[in-house]
Motif scaffolding. Structure first.
Motif, PDB file in Angstrom:
ATOM      1  N   GLY A  52       0.786  -1.223   0.000  1.00 21.13           N
ATOM      2  CA  GLY A  52       0.000   0.000   0.000  1.00 21.13           C
ATOM      3  C   GLY A  52       0.817   1.272   0.000  1.00 21.13           C
ATOM      4  N   ARG A  53       2.094   1.168  -0.371  1.00 20.75           N
ATOM      5  CA  ARG A  53       2.949   2.356  -0.403  1.00 20.75           C
ATOM      6  C   ARG A  53       2.774   3.097  -1.728  1.00 20.75           C
ATOM      7  NH1 ARG A  53       3.366   1.288   4.833  1.00 20.75           N
ATOM      8  NH2 ARG A  53       5.120  -0.032   5.433  1.00 20.75           N
ATOM      9  N   GLY A  54       3.139   4.384  -1.716  1.00 20.39           N
ATOM     10  CA  GLY A  54       3.107   5.137  -2.957  1.00 20.39           C
ATOM     11  C   GLY A  54       2.799   6.605  -2.716  1.00 20.39           C
ATOM     12  N   PRO A  55       2.929   7.425  -3.769  1.00 18.46           N
ATOM     13  CA  PRO A  55       3.282   7.056  -5.146  1.00 18.46           C
ATOM     14  C   PRO A  55       4.745   6.661  -5.284  1.00 18.46           C
ATOM     15  CG  PRO A  55       3.151   9.433  -4.941  1.00 18.46           C
ATOM     16  CD  PRO A  55       2.668   8.867  -3.636  1.00 18.46           C
ATOM     17  N   LEU A  56       5.019   5.851  -6.295  1.00 19.52           N
ATOM     18  CA  LEU A  56       6.341   5.308  -6.524  1.00 19.52           C
ATOM     19  C   LEU A  56       6.717   5.480  -7.990  1.00 19.52           C
ATOM     20  CD1 LEU A  56       5.648   1.944  -4.701  1.00 19.52           C
ATOM     21  CD2 LEU A  56       7.023   3.799  -3.750  1.00 19.52           C
ATOM     22  N   VAL A  57       8.005   5.661  -8.247  1.00 19.41           N
ATOM     23  CA  VAL A  57       8.499   5.704  -9.612  1.00 19.41           C
ATOM     24  C   VAL A  57       9.715   4.797  -9.723  1.00 19.41           C
ATOM     25  CG1 VAL A  57       7.643   8.007 -10.160  1.00 19.41           C
ATOM     26  CG2 VAL A  57       9.907   7.748  -9.123  1.00 19.41           C
ATOM     27  N   ARG A  58       9.852   4.150 -10.879  1.00 20.17           N
ATOM     28  CA  ARG A  58      11.039   3.346 -11.133  1.00 20.17           C
ATOM     29  C   ARG A  58      12.057   4.252 -11.812  1.00 20.17           C
ATOM     30  NH1 ARG A  58      11.844  -2.127 -14.811  1.00 20.17           N
ATOM     31  NH2 ARG A  58      13.894  -2.655 -13.961  1.00 20.17           N
ATOM     32  N   ALA A  59      13.194   4.436 -11.178  1.00 19.87           N
ATOM     33  CA  ALA A  59      14.170   5.383 -11.709  1.00 19.87           C
ATOM     34  C   ALA A  59      15.555   5.081 -11.179  1.00 19.87           C
ATOM     35  CB  ALA A  59      13.780   6.815 -11.327  1.00 19.87           C
ATOM     36  N   ASP A  60      16.546   5.383 -12.007  1.00 22.20           N
ATOM     37  CA  ASP A  60      17.940   5.336 -11.600  1.00 22.20           C
ATOM     38  C   ASP A  60      18.256   6.582 -10.773  1.00 22.20           C
ATOM     39  OD1 ASP A  60      20.940   5.935 -12.026  1.00 22.20           O
ATOM     40  OD2 ASP A  60      20.732   3.905 -12.811  1.00 22.20           O
ATOM     41  N   ALA A  61      19.144   6.455  -9.820  1.00 20.36           N
ATOM     42  CA  ALA A  61      19.495   7.599  -8.978  1.00 20.36           C
ATOM     43  C   ALA A  61      20.205   8.695  -9.748  1.00 20.36           C
ATOM     44  CB  ALA A  61      20.378   7.147  -7.809  1.00 20.36           C
ATOM     45  N   THR A  62      20.708   8.377 -10.933  1.00 19.35           N
ATOM     46  CA  THR A  62      21.361   9.399 -11.759  1.00 19.35           C
ATOM     47  C   THR A  62      20.382  10.054 -12.734  1.00 19.35           C
ATOM     48  OG1 THR A  62      22.045   7.791 -13.437  1.00 19.35           O
ATOM     49  CG2 THR A  62      23.564   8.198 -11.605  1.00 19.35           C
ATOM     50  N   ALA A  63      19.110   9.654 -12.695  1.00 24.28           N
ATOM     51  CA  ALA A  63      18.095  10.229 -13.586  1.00 24.28           C
ATOM     52  C   ALA A  63      16.759  10.239 -12.856  1.00 24.28           C
ATOM     53  CB  ALA A  63      18.004   9.442 -14.890  1.00 24.28           C
ATOM     54  N   ILE A  64      16.663  11.069 -11.843  1.00 24.08           N
ATOM     55  CA  ILE A  64      15.451  11.140 -11.015  1.00 24.08           C
ATOM     56  C   ILE A  64      14.373  11.910 -11.784  1.00 24.08           C
ATOM     57  CG2 ILE A  64      14.487  11.920  -8.822  1.00 24.08           C
ATOM     58  CD1 ILE A  64      17.388  11.818  -7.707  1.00 24.08           C
ATOM     59  N   PRO A  65      13.178  11.341 -11.945  1.00 24.26           N
ATOM     60  CA  PRO A  65      12.148  11.982 -12.762  1.00 24.26           C
ATOM     61  C   PRO A  65      11.368  13.064 -12.007  1.00 24.26           C
ATOM     62  CG  PRO A  65      11.343   9.889 -11.988  1.00 24.26           C
ATOM     63  CD  PRO A  65      12.775   9.991 -11.520  1.00 24.26           C
ATOM     64  N   LEU A  66      12.090  14.056 -11.517  1.00 18.46           N
ATOM     65  CA  LEU A  66      11.490  15.206 -10.846  1.00 18.46           C
ATOM     66  C   LEU A  66      12.105  16.471 -11.428  1.00 18.46           C
ATOM     67  CD1 LEU A  66      11.522  14.037  -7.104  1.00 18.46           C
ATOM     68  CD2 LEU A  66       9.539  14.179  -8.599  1.00 18.46           C
ATOM     69  N   THR A  67      11.383  17.560 -11.337  1.00 16.74           N
ATOM     70  CA  THR A  67      11.872  18.823 -11.875  1.00 16.74           C
ATOM     71  C   THR A  67      13.020  19.367 -11.030  1.00 16.74           C
ATOM     72  OG1 THR A  67      10.187  19.982 -10.586  1.00 16.74           O
ATOM     73  CG2 THR A  67       9.645  19.437 -12.862  1.00 16.74           C
ATOM     74  N   ASP A  68      13.785  20.289 -11.604  1.00 15.34           N
ATOM     75  CA  ASP A  68      14.850  20.963 -10.865  1.00 15.34           C
ATOM     76  C   ASP A  68      14.256  21.667  -9.649  1.00 15.34           C
ATOM     77  OD1 ASP A  68      16.272  20.167 -13.055  1.00 15.34           O
ATOM     78  OD2 ASP A  68      16.809  22.179 -13.740  1.00 15.34           O
ATOM     79  N   GLY A  69      14.909  21.495  -8.482  1.00 18.95           N
ATOM     80  CA  GLY A  69      14.424  22.142  -7.271  1.00 18.95           C
ATOM     81  C   GLY A  69      13.034  21.707  -6.889  1.00 18.95           C
ATOM     82  N   GLY A  70      12.689  20.450  -7.145  1.00 16.32           N
ATOM     83  CA  GLY A  70      11.329  19.979  -6.904  1.00 16.32           C
ATOM     84  C   GLY A  70      11.045  19.458  -5.518  1.00 16.32           C
ATOM     85  N   VAL A  71      12.078  19.237  -4.681  1.00 12.07           N
ATOM     86  CA  VAL A  71      11.840  18.691  -3.343  1.00 12.07           C
ATOM     87  C   VAL A  71      12.676  19.451  -2.312  1.00 12.07           C
ATOM     88  CG1 VAL A  71      11.244  16.352  -4.120  1.00 12.07           C
ATOM     89  CG2 VAL A  71      13.614  16.920  -3.657  1.00 12.07           C
ATOM     90  N   ASP A  72      12.185  19.441  -1.087  1.00  7.01           N
ATOM     91  CA  ASP A  72      12.909  20.074   0.016  1.00  7.01           C
ATOM     92  C   ASP A  72      13.906  19.126   0.673  1.00  7.01           C
ATOM     93  OD1 ASP A  72      11.445  22.440  -0.293  1.00  7.01           O
ATOM     94  OD2 ASP A  72       9.855  21.736   1.027  1.00  7.01           O
ATOM     95  N   THR A  73      13.596  17.823   0.641  1.00  6.45           N
ATOM     96  CA  THR A  73      14.425  16.840   1.333  1.00  6.45           C
ATOM     97  C   THR A  73      14.519  15.566   0.511  1.00  6.45           C
ATOM     98  OG1 THR A  73      13.598  17.678   3.466  1.00  6.45           O
ATOM     99  CG2 THR A  73      14.775  15.577   3.499  1.00  6.45           C
ATOM    100  N   VAL A  74      15.720  15.029   0.428  1.00  9.22           N
ATOM    101  CA  VAL A  74      15.933  13.698  -0.153  1.00  9.22           C
ATOM    102  C   VAL A  74      16.441  12.796   0.960  1.00  9.22           C
ATOM    103  CG1 VAL A  74      17.271  12.302  -1.775  1.00  9.22           C
ATOM    104  CG2 VAL A  74      16.419  14.553  -2.476  1.00  9.22           C
ATOM    105  N   VAL A  75      15.766  11.683   1.159  1.00 11.18           N
ATOM    106  CA  VAL A  75      16.167  10.683   2.143  1.00 11.18           C
ATOM    107  C   VAL A  75      16.701   9.471   1.392  1.00 11.18           C
ATOM    108  CG1 VAL A  75      15.354   9.145   3.974  1.00 11.18           C
ATOM    109  CG2 VAL A  75      14.476  11.483   3.831  1.00 11.18           C
ATOM    110  N   CYS A  76      17.842   8.968   1.824  1.00 18.14           N
ATOM    111  CA  CYS A  76      18.423   7.770   1.197  1.00 18.14           C
ATOM    112  C   CYS A  76      18.915   6.854   2.306  1.00 18.14           C
ATOM    113  CB  CYS A  76      19.557   8.155   0.251  1.00 18.14           C
ATOM    114  SG  CYS A  76      20.192   6.751  -0.702  1.00 18.14           S
ATOM    115  N   SER A  77      18.166   5.811   2.576  1.00 16.60           N
ATOM    116  CA  SER A  77      18.494   4.894   3.671  1.00 16.60           C
ATOM    117  C   SER A  77      19.225   3.672   3.146  1.00 16.60           C
ATOM    118  CB  SER A  77      17.207   4.463   4.400  1.00 16.60           C
ATOM    119  OG  SER A  77      17.492   3.517   5.401  1.00 16.60           O
TER     120      SER A  77
END
Length: 222
Positions: A52-77
């Motif tokens: 039940g998680r989401g929204p989700l996108v399949r993407a390489d970390a070198t090609a994130i499908p978000l606009t420039d400056g689109g997020v305030d925080t990136v979490v990488c665990s």
């Protein structure tokens, strides 16, 4: 195929999200429970959707499908130490962050360890026949300049010890399967599994040292 997600996301981007176990902690009522997770593994994303998680996108970390400056925080665990092309991935993280936005990442650490922990870890490594290592170990030892080249300023580099006490053999096996062990011979895997199961029967706590890295996005050059 990646899906493009345009617009500004105040909630964090969960990069290399796997089955998205962090979503409940990252989503909040304040932001309406919004969340976006990204991972390259179709299998992990399928498991996330089943949970039940989401929204989700399949993407390489070198090609994130978000606009420039689109997020305030990136979490990488537990992802930076194995990401292919780490410098390119960090530059891409900087691209999607707003100026002043944060990268918050956790990676395995060598310590801190208690005296008993040293014995427990030593026995595990003896069973494995090798030390635990990761593709980006060299870069992780000099994170400040690696981050700086991507436009990220290191703000915190902290280490903590957590403990895990397996309840049964299945828990012990799950702990072993969570380790990064490419190419490990089967006999070594079985030896480590036997060792961890013995510790579980004895009620021994397994140490989990974690390193927490926080970096802030610098203003992009004009």
């Amino acid at each position: 195929m990646s899906t493009r997600c345009d617009g500004h996301w105040n909630p964090p981007l969960d990069l290399a999200c796997g089955s998205a176990p962090l979503q409940p902690g990252l989503s909040s009522r304040r932001d309406g429970g919004r969340y976006v997770g990204a991972d390259l593994s179709a299998g992990e994303l399928t498991a996330a959707r089943r949970a039940g998680r989401g929204p989700l996108v399949r993407a390489d970390a070198t090609a994130i499908p978000l606009t420039d400056g689109g997020v305030d925080t990136v979490v990488c665990s537990m992802g930076l130490m194995i990401l292919p092309r780490l410098p390119a991935a960090l530059s891409e993280i900087r691209r999607v962050l707003v100026p002043g936005g944060l990268l918050v990442a956790t990676v395995p650490a060598a310590g801190p360890l208690r005296l008993l922990d040293v014995l427990v870890v030593g026995g595990l490594l003896a069973g494995l026949g090798r030390a635990l290592s990761y593709p980006n170990d060299a870069a992780m030892r000099r994170m400040a300049p690696v981050l700086a080249r991507a436009g990220l300023r290191l703000e915190a580099d902290e280490r903590y010890r957590f403990g895990y006490r397996p309840r049964d053999a299945a828990d012990a096996d799950g702990f072993l399967s969570s380790l990064y062990l490419p190419g490990l011979p089967d006999r070594r895997y079985r030896r480590a599994r036997t060792y961890l199961r013995a510790l579980t029967r004895a009620g021994v706590e397994l140490p989990i040292p974690i390193r927490r890295i926080v970096a802030r996005a610098e203003d992009m050059p004009r």
